[in-house]
Structures are given as structure tokens and as C-alpha cells.
Design a protein around this motif. Structure first.
Motif, short mmCIF file in Angstrom:
data_model
loop_
_atom_site.label_atom_id
_atom_site.label_comp_id
_atom_site.label_asym_id
_atom_site.label_seq_id
_atom_site.Cartn_x
_atom_site.Cartn_y
_atom_site.Cartn_z
N MET A 1 0.83 -1.21 0.00
CA MET A 1 0.00 0.00 0.00
C MET A 1 0.86 1.26 0.00
N SER A 2 0.39 2.28 -0.69
CA SER A 2 1.14 3.53 -0.68
C SER A 2 0.19 4.66 -0.28
N PHE A 3 0.66 5.50 0.62
CA PHE A 3 -0.17 6.64 1.06
C PHE A 3 -0.36 7.63 -0.09
N LEU A 4 0.70 7.80 -0.91
CA LEU A 4 0.63 8.78 -2.01
C LEU A 4 -0.47 8.46 -3.01
N PHE A 5 -0.74 7.18 -3.17
CA PHE A 5 -1.71 6.80 -4.21
C PHE A 5 -3.06 6.38 -3.62
N GLU A 6 -3.25 6.69 -2.36
CA GLU A 6 -4.54 6.51 -1.71
C GLU A 6 -5.45 7.66 -2.15
N PRO A 7 -6.64 7.40 -2.68
CA PRO A 7 -7.53 8.51 -3.04
C PRO A 7 -7.87 9.37 -1.82
N PHE A 8 -8.24 10.62 -2.07
CA PHE A 8 -8.54 11.55 -0.97
C PHE A 8 -9.80 12.31 -1.34
N SER A 9 -10.76 12.34 -0.40
CA SER A 9 -12.02 13.05 -0.70
C SER A 9 -12.20 14.26 0.19
N LEU A 10 -12.67 15.34 -0.42
CA LEU A 10 -13.09 16.53 0.32
C LEU A 10 -14.48 16.85 -0.21
N ASN A 11 -15.45 16.97 0.68
CA ASN A 11 -16.85 17.10 0.26
C ASN A 11 -17.17 16.04 -0.79
N SER A 12 -17.67 16.47 -1.95
CA SER A 12 -18.06 15.44 -2.92
C SER A 12 -16.98 15.18 -3.95
N ILE A 13 -15.79 15.76 -3.75
CA ILE A 13 -14.73 15.59 -4.76
C ILE A 13 -13.69 14.57 -4.29
N THR A 14 -13.37 13.63 -5.17
CA THR A 14 -12.35 12.64 -4.83
C THR A 14 -11.15 12.82 -5.75
N PHE A 15 -9.98 12.98 -5.12
CA PHE A 15 -8.72 13.07 -5.85
C PHE A 15 -8.17 11.65 -6.00
N ASN B 1 -5.19 10.54 -6.25
CA ASN B 1 -4.02 10.30 -5.39
C ASN B 1 -3.76 11.60 -4.63
N ARG B 2 -2.60 11.71 -4.01
CA ARG B 2 -2.33 12.87 -3.15
C ARG B 2 -1.35 13.86 -3.78
N LEU B 3 -1.05 13.68 -5.08
CA LEU B 3 -0.04 14.54 -5.71
C LEU B 3 -0.70 15.68 -6.49
N VAL B 4 -0.29 16.89 -6.16
CA VAL B 4 -0.92 18.09 -6.71
C VAL B 4 0.13 18.94 -7.41
N MET B 5 -0.26 19.52 -8.54
CA MET B 5 0.65 20.47 -9.19
C MET B 5 0.46 21.85 -8.57
N SER B 6 1.56 22.42 -8.11
CA SER B 6 1.54 23.75 -7.48
C SER B 6 1.34 24.82 -8.56
N ALA C 1 -1.04 13.64 -12.21
CA ALA C 1 -1.36 14.49 -11.05
C ALA C 1 -2.84 14.35 -10.71
N ALA C 2 -3.15 14.38 -9.42
CA ALA C 2 -4.56 14.26 -9.00
C ALA C 2 -5.27 15.60 -9.19
N LEU C 3 -4.54 16.67 -8.97
CA LEU C 3 -5.12 18.02 -9.05
C LEU C 3 -4.07 18.93 -9.65
N ILE C 4 -4.49 19.77 -10.58
CA ILE C 4 -3.61 20.81 -11.11
C ILE C 4 -4.17 22.14 -10.64
#
Ligand SMILES: Cc1cc2nc3c(=O)[nH]c(=O)nc-3n(C[C@H](O)[C@H](O)[C@H](O)COP(=O)(O)O)c2cc1C
Length: 354
Positions: A1-15, A17-22, A50-53
Motif C-alpha cells: 500500500m502507498s499513502f501517495l496513491f490513496e484517493p482523498f475526498s473533500l466534500n463530494s470531490i475525490t482526488f 491520489n495525493r499529488l498536486v501540481m503547485s 497528477a490528481a489536481l492541477i
């Protein structure tokens, strides 16, 4: 298991993985308009996993641009090309975010690769606005101290920009309140010497950011997330510091900010910043625990093991990557390989997956 590739949800949005482009300025727009550079640049990072840009600082008004090459969202006509970029990003399974910004006293500068110096009016510069008439550098033109009606216009410009961002399809809207730009200038006692209700005490210095965030939260639906990027400290004596940042974040959380993107510095040119691997991670950690709000860690996070450790140790919810993603758009795909975690690659590239 990897924490980085665990999906992450905030409200109704699911990323995914945990990697975001700054957000990183490309200084490649004309009159705020995006073009194919932005499409390919952001598109590649979406293809790379990337999960989020979070799109670069995008100005809410022409005078809020750092340089003439900044992206803007101050015209209805800006929406069309931005929508095209968002659509491509989404097709890759990536969430599209945008950073809304006003550069305050640091506006009207030359492109970074032309030295980034303040432009005179003859060179194409423009009037700069700030909480107080104090320049960033001693040799610079003084900014104009904002009136209360100038302040009201900024709040309204942020809201109009958020409406346009929604229309373009962005699901994460980040307020840029870091790096010495307008909203940070109000927070810091070094740049804010006002004597009205927007200066002086902590309550007064945070007022503008809280008003912007409150007004923007009303514009956004539950399905859209509000992030705030702050500088957790000015790294300067007598400046804004992490304890004030924590108190601010408690209030931002109460008014509906979904995540704090924890950066630092940028307010004064002489700050002494202890640069080193993950040098800002402790801010994400403290704000996450003490303000009890989700955080993103950013700053010199450059390899998969380091990013994984930040999440494993519970120091942040998201890992936000800057320059490493300029060097390698496929960082997320490569990080998965290093952590021996199997992720989906774009079908078009599947024959290259070992
Ligand atoms: C070319 C470039 C442009 C940047 N533009 C922005 C920006 O538009 N908004 C912002 O908040 N930070 C901006 N930054 C800061 C990055 O988002 C990031 O916080 C910083 O580079 C530290 O992360 P890193 O060590 O992973 O690069 C920029 C950085 C670079 C290198």
C-alpha cells in the motif's frame, strides 16, 4: 500500500491520489488570455498522473497581474480557452483548479526571465495598489494606498472571477494570499500600516482575506472546493508569523475553506529563509493539527519516498509539487513505479508500462 496513491475526498470531490501540481506562473499570456502553451503544459501534467492541477496565479483584474504575461480572468472572453484546458485536464482523470490572484504592490513587473524588475509606465507598467504606500524594494515606485472603495472592488473582483472560474469548469478555486501579494500584504504588519478597520490589530489585518473568502464561499457550490494559499510566516522579525497563521486558519475553516496550502515568505526581499528539503512541511503539520483543517505541504519536495513519508507521518493531506513537475511531467507515474504501486496509465501509453 502507498499513502501517495490513496484517493482523498473533500466534500463530494475525490482526488485519485495525493499529488498536486503547485501553481506556477508561465508568463506566456497576452492580455490575460491563455493559449496553446497553457493547454499543452497543463495537459501534460494531467497525462502524467497528477490528481489536481492548480493553475498558475490568474489575475482578477488587469492591475492585479504580476507581469504583462500573467493569465487573467478579468474578461468574459478569457473563459473560452480556459474551458478547453479544463476539459482536457478532466478527460485525464485530474481535477482542475485555479489560483485567483491580485499582485498588490508586486504588480507590473517584467517577465521573470527578463529579470522581473518593476516596469515604469513608459515600459508598459501600471499603477500598483497596496494596503499602505510602502514599496517592496527601496528603489521601486510607491504603491497607491487603497481606499475602502478600492478594497470593496477587490472583494467583488474575486467573486466575479470565481463565477467565471466556475463557468470554465474548475472544481478547486484557490485564493492566493501568500508570497507578498495583495492579500498577504494586508496580513503582515510590515506592509500594512493602515489605521482604519483593515489595519493594526490581528482582527483588522485578517479582515480583507476573511471577507474575500466568505464572499467567495457563497459563490461556490458544495461541489466546488475553496483552497487558500498562505505564507505561514514572513521569516522576518516583527512580521506575520505561524501563530497568527494558525489563528487565521481556524477562522478560514469556520467560513468554509476546505484546505490550506501552506507556503511561506515573499513579503520582503531581505527575509532569511532556511531553504532545505521539505522546509515548509512543519507549517502544514502544525496548521493541520492546531487549526484542525486539511492541509497541503509544498516546497522542495522532490522525491517519492520523501512525499510518501510526509503523508505516512500525518503531516499533510496533500503533497504539492512545484519545480519537480516542471522537470518531469510524469513524476506521479514514475513515483508509483518507485513505490511499487500499480496505477492506471493513459491507454495510449500502456505499451510503455513495464
Ligand atoms: C516558475 C515558478 C512560478 C511560480 N508561480 C507561482 C504562482 O503563480 N503562484 C504561487 O502561489 N506560487 C508560485 N510559485 C511557487 C510554487 O508554486 C512553489 O510554491 C515553489 O516553487 C516551492 O515548491 P517547489 O520547491 O516544489 O518548487 C512559482 C514557482 C516557480 C518556480
Amino acid at each position: 500500500m502507498s499513502f501517495l496513491f490513496e484517493p482523498f475526498s473533500l466534500n463530494s470531490i475525490t482526488f485519485r491520489n495525493r499529488l498536486v501540481m503547485s501553481p506556477m506562473c508561465q508568463y506566456t499570456a497576452q492580455d490575460g488570455f491563455a493559449n496553446n502553451w497553457h493547454l499543452v503544459h497543463y495537459g501534460s501534467r494531467a497525462v502524467g498522473g497528477a490528481a489536481l492541477i492548480i493553475q498558475e496565479a490568474t489575475a482578477i483584474s488587469p492591475e492585479g497581474r504580476i507581469s504583462p504575461g500573467d493569465l487573467g480572468i478579468y474578461k468574459v472572453e478569457h473563459i473560452q480557452k480556459l474551458s478547453e484546458i479544463v476539459e482536457f485536464i478532466k478527460q485525464q482523470g485530474t481535477i482542475a483548479g485555479i489560483q485567483l490572484a491580485h499582485a498588490g504592490r508586486k504588480a507590473g513587473c517584467n517577465l521573470a526571465w527578463k529579470g522581473g524588475k518593476q516596469l515604469s509606465t513608459e515600459e508598459g507598467g501600471w499603477t500598483r495598489y497596496a494596503p499602505s504606500s510602502i514599496a517592496f524594494q527601496p528603489d521601486e515606485e510607491l504603491p497607491v494606498e487603497m481606499t475602502v472603495s478600492d478594497i470593496q472592488k477587490v472583494i467583488s473582483d474575486f467573486c466575479i472571477a470565481a463565477e467565471r472560474a466556475k463557468k470554465a469548469g474548475y472544481q478547486v478555486i484557490e485564493i492566493h494570499a501568500a508570497h507578498g501579494y495583495l492579500l498577504h500584504e494586508f496580513l503582515s504588519p510590515l506592509s500594512n500600516h493602515r489605521t482604519d478597520s483593515y489595519g493594526g490589530s490581528f482582527e483588522n489585518r485578517v479582515r480583507l482575506l476573511l471577507e474575500v473568502a466568505t464572499a467567495m464561499r457563497k459563490v461556490l457550490n458544495d461541489g466546488e472546493l475553496l483552497f487558500v494559499r498562505i505564507s505561514a510566516t514572513d521569516w522576518a522579525e516583527g512580521g506575520w508569523d505561524v501563530n497568527e497563521a494558525i489563528d487565521l486558519c481556524k477562522q478560514l475553516k469556520m467560513i468554509g475553506a476546505d484546505l490550506i496550502d501552506c507556503s511561506s515568505g515573499g513579503l520582503i526581499p531581505t527575509a532569511r529563509i532556511p531553504l532545505g528539503p521539505g522546509y515548509q512541511v512543519d507549517f502544514a503539520d502544525r496548521i493541520r493539527i492546531e487549526a484542525n483543517v486539511p492541509t497541503g505541504a509544498v516546497g522542495l519536495i522532490t522525491n517519492a519516498a520523501q512525499a510518501e513519508a510526509i503523508l505516512m507521518e500525518g503531516k499533510a493531506d496533500l503533497v504539492i509539487l512545484g519545480r519537480v513537475l516542471l522537470r518531469d511531467p510524469y513524476f506521479p507515474m514514475n513515483a508509483a513505479g518507485k513505490l511499487e504501486h500499480d496505477i492506471d496509465w493513459p491507454l495510449q501509453y500502456s505499451r510503455a508500462k513495464q
